[in-house]
Design a protein around this motif. Structure first.
Motif, PDB file in Angstrom:
ATOM      1  N   LEU A  15      45.064  10.543   5.056  1.00 46.60           N
ATOM      2  CA  LEU A  15      45.445  10.165   6.415  1.00 46.60           C
ATOM      3  C   LEU A  15      44.389  10.608   7.418  1.00 46.60           C
ATOM      4  N   LYS A  40      41.391   8.227   7.030  1.00 46.01           N
ATOM      5  CA  LYS A  40      41.635   6.931   7.658  1.00 46.01           C
ATOM      6  C   LYS A  40      41.840   7.050   9.169  1.00 46.01           C
ATOM      7  N   GLN A  41      41.771   8.271   9.689  1.00 49.92           N
ATOM      8  CA  GLN A  41      41.939   8.574  11.107  1.00 49.92           C
ATOM      9  C   GLN A  41      43.323   8.194  11.621  1.00 49.92           C
ATOM     10  N   HIS A  42      44.301   8.150  10.699  1.00 51.05           N
ATOM     11  CA  HIS A  42      45.690   8.036  11.144  1.00 51.05           C
ATOM     12  C   HIS A  42      46.131   9.359  11.753  1.00 51.05           C
ATOM     13  N   ASN A  59      48.616  10.690  17.191  1.00 50.41           N
ATOM     14  CA  ASN A  59      49.122  11.033  15.866  1.00 50.41           C
ATOM     15  C   ASN A  59      50.563  10.575  15.692  1.00 50.41           C
ATOM     16  N   ALA A  73      50.788   6.787  15.454  1.00 50.30           N
ATOM     17  CA  ALA A  73      50.272   6.295  14.172  1.00 50.30           C
ATOM     18  C   ALA A  73      51.271   6.504  13.041  1.00 50.30           C
ATOM     19  N   ILE A  74      51.856   7.679  12.991  1.00 49.79           N
ATOM     20  CA  ILE A  74      52.831   7.972  11.926  1.00 49.79           C
ATOM     21  C   ILE A  74      54.062   7.083  12.073  1.00 49.79           C
ATOM     22  N   ARG A 124      54.214   4.132  13.531  1.00 49.46           N
ATOM     23  CA  ARG A 124      53.837   2.741  13.247  1.00 49.46           C
ATOM     24  C   ARG A 124      53.753   2.503  11.741  1.00 49.46           C
ATOM     25  N   GLU A 125      53.115   3.419  11.040  1.00 51.15           N
ATOM     26  CA  GLU A 125      53.001   3.288   9.590  1.00 51.15           C
ATOM     27  C   GLU A 125      54.369   3.345   8.918  1.00 51.15           C
TER      28      GLU A 125
END
Length: 985
Positions: free
Chosen positions: A274, A277-279, A292, A295-296, A298-299
């Protein structure tokens, strides 16, 4: 319509039917519009719903059943996506469907199980639902642990409002609030868990993954982001920062080795990806936290739409109690709804994989677990108990076991070692392999589970062989040790216990399937295993008891079961209750006014719960004979075979006559038996001086080796007789429970029981591919109808559903094959069509059961006083199991037993302690013994006036105290807790 939920017929008025259908269509259209559902899925859902609506009575709100139909239709297709190919389903999440239909998750799972049965959904879909429900249960349990752990480490997330972030990006971002950290930590956990399907529905692994997430966030707050203001100042970490994983395990029921394994093999590599991938960047840094978090989330949303179904962030919502059907998350000093708590507890306890419920056959000696014991602590304690059972042992035979191998006429050691290696390789291969049912696990976890199982296997094998050697006075063990099925079954049982201890999703019969082991053969080893290992936890015993019940009720009756070939070898003769039961005349006998019911040999009684008594002083009418020996289980000769005497002649019987007054006498017949330690005991059973068998009952012809009348031994022996003895016992326990709830008198119950036995003996093919409960329920209904009792199918089903093993699948999906023969078939797949036709229990009753049983059942009609009414079959009695002496410590010889008449059994070195009268010094001596180890003389004390607790260095076989009292289970539990606590310190 077929109405299983109610006997009331539905209205057939065409006008009202059209109005109903129009209303239903409007409800579905509204639902689909809010979900933006595609037309194809909506059409399929409506067609499926209409088919079910025209067949079954659907209780409750129509929109809830529409949601079930819609979900099933959504999951049948696939959706093309950019970059990821085809995605399963149509990207409409279960959470959205349930929110729109205002249906809670717990309600959904309940209704979806019924929907799957009614619409005969595929096995793949059912397995998907099972995984989804288990994942939900695991998440529910873990979230209840997450909050108190988080508050132990960090500030209270409910404290104050989070500061509003400025809209302009030019302004400096404010530090994250503790409530944001709380939500972020949970989302990170559910997202990470979702990417490891082999962890998602595994309670132990999931819990340790949560601890890894907390450890990561704590380290970032402490070092990387310098956010010590987020940390609870009372939380003290003994390890060098930032790692607090060991501390968390110590404080919150974790297992350090398991937690570090999850961190090393799953969590750290995934978090590293993670970051790459710069998540994720620095987690709690004010400039990065918002990105952060987005991103979490959204994933995770993408995961829910394509794979996950259930959005586990629902636990964080304000209306979580409504959406889940469980209480709002519990915060310290904030009481929760008692009713909602009970709903949650009932749902979690209902899952056999998380917290096994006590089967009906075990409720006489195993009580339900204390509600204060959480599933997480129970699971981790099971692992700890397992590790303590194998502590200090090795994955190879001990020197003593090798000596036993060498003493055999044919040394089996090479074959045994090779077999264990082969079985281990098969286990690792399947455990790590991805399949449609479940994903593969890491090889390190497979090897760890196998190591524990191998150690346990050699330990149990040594115990079993040592006991058999004593029982058979040193006879050669080659025959038993060369039995491949015995070793394969024992290894499978050890692996099953290990998998259960780790709350693995690979539940029974997974292990016997990969070993290609028939359930009928596996059932033989279960009782042997339990009696040979005193370290088993109560949940392990309950779990194995449940497995035995599953085999007895259905799995051993499958079309390809080894049972049918074994029956064919036995002449296709199913034994009656009389023939397989020990007792006076093998049935109910009257001596004057004294009723003496037969003694059943089930359920499994763990040696820590009941030990067999030794000596003539322990003669009791309610003590059953010892279990079938291991040799007899795996050498099962037919009755009358010369092999019965292979290991020695039957002992002579000598009767002891006791006068009961009024010219009545009872004869006690000694029966040689073996206690848990392998010592031969002389036990007594009540026997009638005038043993007769009704000439109208169907029995097997006696052979030269059959026991003479009055011996109290079963006329059919061997593993087949043991199987049917347990089947009859299981059926009798369930029937007794139904009759109590339906208020059925004992005379009518006897007719139901006789009808059931007749069906099993003379129409055994009715059980092929079916369930024992199906025959029981049909027997209750047909006798109720014939005798003019007012018990409807609705009444019977209502009572049945209250039993712990009850499943809607039993009465909603019954095999309806073309029955061509009344004889027992020896062919595995004979008379079985390629396509199985299934229907509900009423269809089975009308089209199959009545045709086979009606002529026999009509002989009990109340309006026909026919002289040829069959005599009632003996109904097995459930006797109170001896509660003592009960061992409460593995390390010390510490026992609890009744104290009445104890003077006759105390040795000169013994003394007693009575709670209300003895001095405290006696208790101090007991405590000193526990701290320092075993002492030279036997110790005994009385609890609550009538219970004696003894501790001694003597072997259990030397104790011969009469058992004329009982001890409350809560007392035993308290004693075990005290001893365990002292041992841990």
């Amino acid at each position: 319509r077929t109405a299983l939920e109610t006997d009331a017929p539905l209205s057939s008025d065409s006008e009202s039917g059209r109005m109903e259908e129009s209303s239903i269509r409007r409800s579905l259209e509204t639902l689909c519009q809010e979900l933006n559902m595609d037309e194809q899925t909506a059409t399929e859902a409506m067609e499926n719903f209409t088919a079910i609506w025209n067949t079954y009575t659907l209780e409750g709100e129509v929109v809830h059943w529409l949601a079930c139909s819609l979900y099933a239709a959504c999951r049948k297709g696939s959706t093309p996506t950019v970059g990821k190919g085809l995605m399963e389903g149509n990207c409409v999440s279960l959470t959205r469907i349930l929110r729109t239909a205002k249906l809670s998750l717990i309600q959904f799972f309940s209704k979806m199980r019924k929907w799957a049965d009614m619409s005969n959904l595929s096995q793949d879909f059912r397995q998907r639902m099972e995984r989804l429900e288990r994942n939900f249960e695991v998440s529910t349990v873990i979230f209840r642990k997450f909050e108190p752990i988080f508050m132990d480490m960090f500030q209270n997330p409910q404290g104050g409002e989070p500061p509003r972030q400025p809209r302009s990006r030019k302004h400096r971002r404010l530090p994250c609030h503790i409530s944001d950290v709380f939500k972020f930590c949970w989302t990170l956990f559910v997202y990470t868990k979702g990417n490891f399907r082999m962890i998602g529905d595994d309670l132990v692994n999931s819990y340790h993954l949560l601890l890894c997430c907390l450890d990561l966030v704590f380290g970032n707050a402490l070092l990387c982001a310098n956010r010590k203001d987020l940390i609870n100042p009372t939380f003290r970490a003994d390890e060098p920062p930032p790692c607090v994983l060991e501390r968390l395990c110590e404080l919150h029921d974790g297992l350090v080795v398991e937690a570090k394994g999850i961190k090393q093999h799953y969590f750290k590599p995934y978090i590293q990806k993670l970051y790459e991938k710069q998540h994720l960047t620095e987690l709690l840094d004010p400039q990065n936290f918002i990105d952060n978090n987005k991103a979490i989330n959204r994933e995770y949303e993408e995961y829910v739409l394509t794979v996950g179904d259930f959005d586990e962030r629902v636990f964080l919502e304000a209306d979580a109690d409504e959406e889940i059907g469980t209480p709002r998350k519990v915060v310290h000093d904030q009481p929760a709804s008692t009713t909602a708590q009970n709903q949650l507890q009932q749902h979690v306890e209902k899952s056999a994989s998380l917290a096994p419920s006590t089967p009906l056959t075990g409720r006489g000696y195993l009580k339900e677990k204390d509600l204060l014991v959480t599933p997480v602590s129970s699971a981790t304690q099971s692992v700890s108990r397992l590790q303590s059972m194998v502590a200090g042992l090795r994955t190879s035979p001990s020197d003593h076991l090798m000596q036993i191998f060498k003493s055999c006429s044919r040394d089996p050691s090479d074959n045994i070692l090779t077999r264990v290696k082969t079985l281990g390789q098969a286990f690792k291969e399947h455990y790590t392999r991805d399949s449609e049912e479940m994903p593969g696990s890491h090889i390190d976890f497979a090897e760890n589970r196998l190591k524990l199982a191998e150690i346990l296997y050699y330990k149990i094998l040594e115990n079993v062989i040592s006991q058999e050697t004593k029982r058979l006075h040193g006879k050669d063990m080659s025959m038993l040790l060369e039995q491949d099925i015995f070793h394969c079954s024992l290894m499978a049982c050890c692996l099953e216990v290990v998998l259960f201890s780790y709350s693995s999703q690979r539940t029974f019969p997974w292990i016997i399937n990969i070993f290609k082991l028939s359930p009928f053969y596996f059932f033989k080893v279960i009782e042997v295993f339990i009696r040979s290992e005193e370290g088993l936890s109560r949940d392990m015993v309950k779990h194995l008891n449940q497995i035995e019940e599953q085999i007895l009720e259905s799995k051993a009756w499958s079309a390809d079961s080894a049972l049918w070939s074994v029956l064919q070898d036995a002449g296709n003769k199913v034994p009656t209750v009389e023939e397989v039961s020990s007792g006076p005349g093998s049935g109910s006998t009257s001596i004057g006014q004294t009723h003496l019911p037969l003694v059943a040999l089930s359920p499994i009684i763990h040696p820590r719960i009941r030990e067999f008594r030794s000596g003539l002083g322990s003669a009791r009418k309610d003590v059953p004979p010892s279990p079938l020996s291991v040799h007899d289980r795996y050498s099962s000769p037919a009755a009358g075979s010369a092999k019965r005497r292979l290991f020695g002649d039957d002992p002579p019987t000598t009767g002891v006559t006791l006068s009961m007054g009024n010219d009545r006498t009872i004869t006690l017949i000694p029966v040689q038996s073996c206690d848990a330690s392998g010592t031969i005991n002389a036990q007594f059973l009540l026997a009638s001086p005038h043993r007769t068998a009704s000439p109208s009952r169907v029995t097997s012809a006696p052979t030269t080796s059959d026991p003479p009348p009055g011996t109290g031994r079963p006329r059919r022996t061997g593993s087949l007789a043991l199987f049917f003895r347990k089947v009859y016992h299981l059926a009798s326990v369930r029937l007794r429970d139904l009759c109590v709830k339906l208020d059925i008198p004992s005379e009518l119950r006897g007719k139901i029981w006789t009808c059931f036995e007749h069906t099993l003996v003379h129409s055994t093919d009715l059980m092929k591919g079916r369930h024992l409960d199906q025959l029981l329920l049909c027997s209750v209904y047909i006798i109720s109808k014939i005798t003019k009792e007012t018990h409807t199918f609705h009444d019977i089903m209502k009572c049945y559903r209250s039993q712990p093993q009850a499943s809607s699948h039993v009465y909603r999906s019954v095999l309806l094959p073309a029955e061509k023969s009344n004889q027992v078939s020896g062919e595995a797949n004979s008379n079985q069509s390629a396509e199985e036709e299934r229907g509900d229990l009423i269809q089975f009753y009308n089209s199959v059961f009545v045709l086979k049983v009606k002529s026999f059942a009509l002989r009990y009609a109340t309006n026909d006083n026919r002289a040829d009414a069959p005599p009632l079959s003996p109904f097995p009695s459930v006797r109170a199991q001896p509660l003592s002496p009960r061992r409460v410590s593995q390390r010390h010889s510490l026992y609890v037993s009744p104290h009445k008449n104890s003077a006759a059994c105390l040795t000169p070195n013994s003394y007693t302690y009575r709670i209300n009268s003895s001095p405290s010094k006696e208790l101090s001596d007991i405590n000193r013994m526990i701290r320092q180890g075993c002492v030279s003389r036997k110790r005994a004390f009385t609890m609550e006036g009538d219970v004696m607790m003894s501790s001694a260095c003597d072997s259990p076989s030397k104790r011969a105290c009469p058992e004329n009292g009982s001890s409350p289970d809560v007392l035993l539990k308290r004693l075990q807790d005290v001893v365990s606590e002292r041992q841990s310190h």
